[in-house]
Design a protein around this motif. Structure first.
Motif, PDB file in Angstrom:
ATOM      1  N   SER A  55       0.852  -1.188   0.000  1.00  0.00           N
ATOM      2  CA  SER A  55       0.000   0.000   0.000  1.00  0.00           C
ATOM      3  C   SER A  55       0.886   1.236   0.000  1.00  0.00           C
ATOM      4  N   LEU A  87      -7.309  -2.074   4.357  1.00  0.00           N
ATOM      5  CA  LEU A  87      -6.843  -2.209   2.988  1.00  0.00           C
ATOM      6  C   LEU A  87      -6.409  -3.645   2.683  1.00  0.00           C
ATOM      7  N   ARG A  88      -6.600  -4.046   1.439  1.00  0.00           N
ATOM      8  CA  ARG A  88      -6.187  -5.369   0.964  1.00  0.00           C
ATOM      9  C   ARG A  88      -5.001  -5.219   0.000  1.00  0.00           C
ATOM     10  N   VAL A  90      -2.843  -5.254  -3.316  1.00  0.00           N
ATOM     11  CA  VAL A  90      -3.106  -5.135  -4.747  1.00  0.00           C
ATOM     12  C   VAL A  90      -2.481  -6.347  -5.437  1.00  0.00           C
ATOM     13  N   ASP A 121      -7.966  -4.548  -7.048  1.00  0.00           N
ATOM     14  CA  ASP A 121      -7.911  -3.935  -5.711  1.00  0.00           C
ATOM     15  C   ASP A 121      -6.919  -2.786  -5.650  1.00  0.00           C
ATOM     16  N   GLN A 122      -6.844  -2.009  -6.736  1.00  0.00           N
ATOM     17  CA  GLN A 122      -5.964  -0.846  -6.751  1.00  0.00           C
ATOM     18  C   GLN A 122      -6.357   0.123  -5.637  1.00  0.00           C
ATOM     19  N   ILE A 123      -5.355   0.694  -4.979  1.00  0.00           N
ATOM     20  CA  ILE A 123      -5.606   1.609  -3.860  1.00  0.00           C
ATOM     21  C   ILE A 123      -5.583   3.043  -4.365  1.00  0.00           C
ATOM     22  N   ASN A 140      -9.527   0.339  -1.461  1.00  0.00           N
ATOM     23  CA  ASN A 140      -9.334  -0.534  -2.618  1.00  0.00           C
ATOM     24  C   ASN A 140     -10.469  -0.228  -3.588  1.00  0.00           C
TER      25      ASN A 140
END
Length: 209
Positions: A55, A87-88, A90, A121-123, A140
């Motif tokens: 991240s 957050l996950r 990417v 899962d783009q941040i 995400n």
């Protein structure tokens, strides 16, 4: 050839900060079975690869900034973008196929490759209620796709005992597209400037349009 790996990121939440990824690749040198005097070398190749990303810095836990005011007093402040403890990672997966061929003892040849990379899962920082003290929040928020073609051409027009002239020409094209965003979102404004100019992530458009 194949690989397996497991990556863990200290910048992501404990218990949800690791991701297993795989890759596989193979090739077939068809000039081992096709014997033609004009064909020096020929190879088909294909690959699939997954890769994880962490991240942005300090996107997990809210932190304070500090500055020195007039007279030496210290002022602490919150950043404008709120962090997100959920957050996950990417994840990107890339598929590629290629063909290399060389002719006349490698006096002329080419190498062409086509690829497609999907990053899920783009941040992104998305707009957030200013009543919270922030103007954006990391989430995400979507997926982006890159696909393209790369070509290399080689030729040796002159080759003597004392002199060789080799020519290499490269050409590449890449297309980028935002393929999905969070439910109910069709456009994310990434930045705004004077005159109403903005940078956006919009479904069906290149990232940063």
């Amino acid at each position: 050839e194949g690989t397996y790996r497991r990556d863990a990121f200290s910048m992501l939440p404990a218990g949800n900060n690791s991701m297993p990824t795989y890759s596989a690749s193979g090739s077939y040198v068809f000039t081992k079975t096709i014997n033609q005097p004009w064909l020096t070398f020929g190879k088909l190749r294909a690959s699939y690869a997954e890769s994880p990303l962490g991240s942005p810095d300090q996107a997990l836990v809210d932190t304070y900034g500090k500055t020195d005011a007039f007279g030496g007093s210290q002022i602490f402040y919150l950043p404008t973008t709120k962090s997100n403890p959920n957050l996950r990672p990417v994840k990107s997966n890339t598929k590629e196929v290629g063909l290399e061929m060389q002719f006349l003892n490698r006096r002329i040849g080419f190498d062409v490759a086509a690829y497609k990379t999907l990053s899920t899962d783009q941040i992104f920082p998305v707009s957030y209620s200013t009543a919270t003290g922030y103007s954006a929040r990391y989430v995400n928020a979507g997926s982006t796709l890159n696909k393209g073609l790369e070509v290399q051409f080689n030729a040796t027009p002159v080759k003597t005992g004392n002199f060789t002239w080799d020519i290499f020409v490269n050409w590449a094209k890449n297309q980028n597209e935002v393929v999905s965003l969070n439910e109910g979102i069709t456009n994310l404004q990434l930045g705004s400037f004077q005159g109403g100019v903005s940078i956006n992530a919009q479904i069906g458009q290149p990232y940063g349009a």
